[in-house]
Scaffold this motif. Structure first.
Motif, PDB file in Angstrom:
ATOM      1  N   CYS A  75     -36.793 -20.469  60.300  1.00 30.39           N
ATOM      2  CA  CYS A  75     -37.250 -19.258  60.995  1.00 30.39           C
ATOM      3  C   CYS A  75     -36.991 -18.019  60.116  1.00 30.39           C
ATOM      4  N   CYS A  89     -32.559 -18.611  56.835  1.00 30.31           N
ATOM      5  CA  CYS A  89     -32.842 -19.917  57.416  1.00 30.31           C
ATOM      6  C   CYS A  89     -34.037 -20.523  56.686  1.00 30.31           C
ATOM      7  N   CYS A 118     -31.887 -20.418  65.307  1.00 30.07           N
ATOM      8  CA  CYS A 118     -32.699 -21.565  65.765  1.00 30.07           C
ATOM      9  C   CYS A 118     -31.975 -22.907  65.636  1.00 30.07           C
TER      10      CYS A 118
END
Ligand code: ZN
Ligand code: ZN
Length: 287
Positions: free
Chosen positions: A263, A260, A227
């Motif tokens: 996400c 992350c 992302c």
């Protein structure tokens, strides 16, 4: 200057409130400056209100809770949208008897972007300890071991540890005076000398916090491969390396997990690819 948002669509806060009054910014500044982030220390910030190492004010909740409370206060104090807070805990080693260990945590909150990053490390060689002493001579070996006077000490009457007579001691004269006062207030006529664990009194802690800062800024400059959010890095270690004899999961580490902050993307990196655990660590082969 390197752009912290390189490879990412997210613009990080450039000014970050530093929740400390113990000089930790000295060992963190350089790492953050290298990614274009300025640490702002609020004037007259009393982190001791969140609990101290010196038993006067007990800490509430977990280390992470304490760090969050400090970070929130630093943001209120400065009006900034991001903060950095550090928290340490020292005591017996979690798995090895008779050894001391320290846990250090560094928390980065970006309230504008709505995410946080937590970095933790275990210091297996902390400067941490205590020693009973009726006189300065009794403490000689202890003082040498901890690196006094670079490392500061706290003195309390033995048996009455919640009533320290002096903190932040860094001279032999002050230490001798404190031992004599503390011994006079102690039921067994002895002083209790312990390492002052506040970062500015503990050079080893400063060193560990500095290294943690470099770890955190490395994560801030790494974008998620999925992302593109900043903050990609190691989030945990999975245990259960298979036994070489029967294949059962053992207590040894198997792989590091990268993740992350925004996400669900995860990536697994085997500690030593293809390796198996010695059956000595297997709960079935060696119960
Ligand atoms: Zn086995
Ligand atoms: Zn992501």
């Amino acid at each position: 200057m390197k752009d912290v948002t390189a490879g990412s669509d997210i613009a990080l806060s450039r000014r970050v409130a530093m929740a400390t009054m113990h000089g930790k910014e000295r060992v963190l500044q350089a790492s953050f400056a290298a990614i274009g982030v300025e640490l702002v220390t609020p004037a007259a910030f009393d982190t001791d209100q969140f609990g101290t190492f010196t038993r006067d004010r007990p800490r509430a909740g977990t280390m992470l809770d304490a760090a969050r409370a400090k970070a929130q206060a630093a943001m209120r104090e400065t009006g900034l949208q991001a903060a950095l807070a550090s928290e340490g805990a020292y005591g017996p080693h979690p798995t090895i008897p008779f050894l001391a260990a320290g846990r250090e945590l560094l928390l980065f909150i970006d309230a504008a972007q709505g995410f946080e990053i937590v970095e933790m490390t275990i210091d297996e060689q902390p400067t941490f300890g205590h020693c009973p002493a009726a006189s300065l001579a009794d403490a000689k070996a202890f003082l040498e071991r901890i690196g006094f006077p670079r490392q500061g000490v706290i003195v309390a009457p033995a048996g009455r540890l919640t009533e320290p007579v002096a903190k932040g001691i860094r001279s032999l004269q002050a230490l001798e005076d404190a031992i004599s006062v503390a011994a006079g207030h102690s039921p067994d006529r002895r002083a209790h000398i312990e390492t002052d664990m506040r970062a500015f009194m503990n050079p080893r802690r400063m060193e560990v916090i500095g290294a943690l800062g470099a770890q955190l800024t490395a994560r801030l400059s790494a974008a998620c491969p999925h992302c593109r959010h900043p903050g990609w890095g190691k989030v945990r270690t999975d245990f259960g390396l298979p036994c070489s004899l029967c294949g059962s999961p053992t207590s040894l580490p198997r792989r590091d997990v990268y993740g992350c902050v925004s996400c669900d993307q995860e990536e697994y990196r085997d500690r030593s690819p293809g390796s198996l655990a010695d059956p000595a660590y297997c709960p079935l082969c060696n119960p």
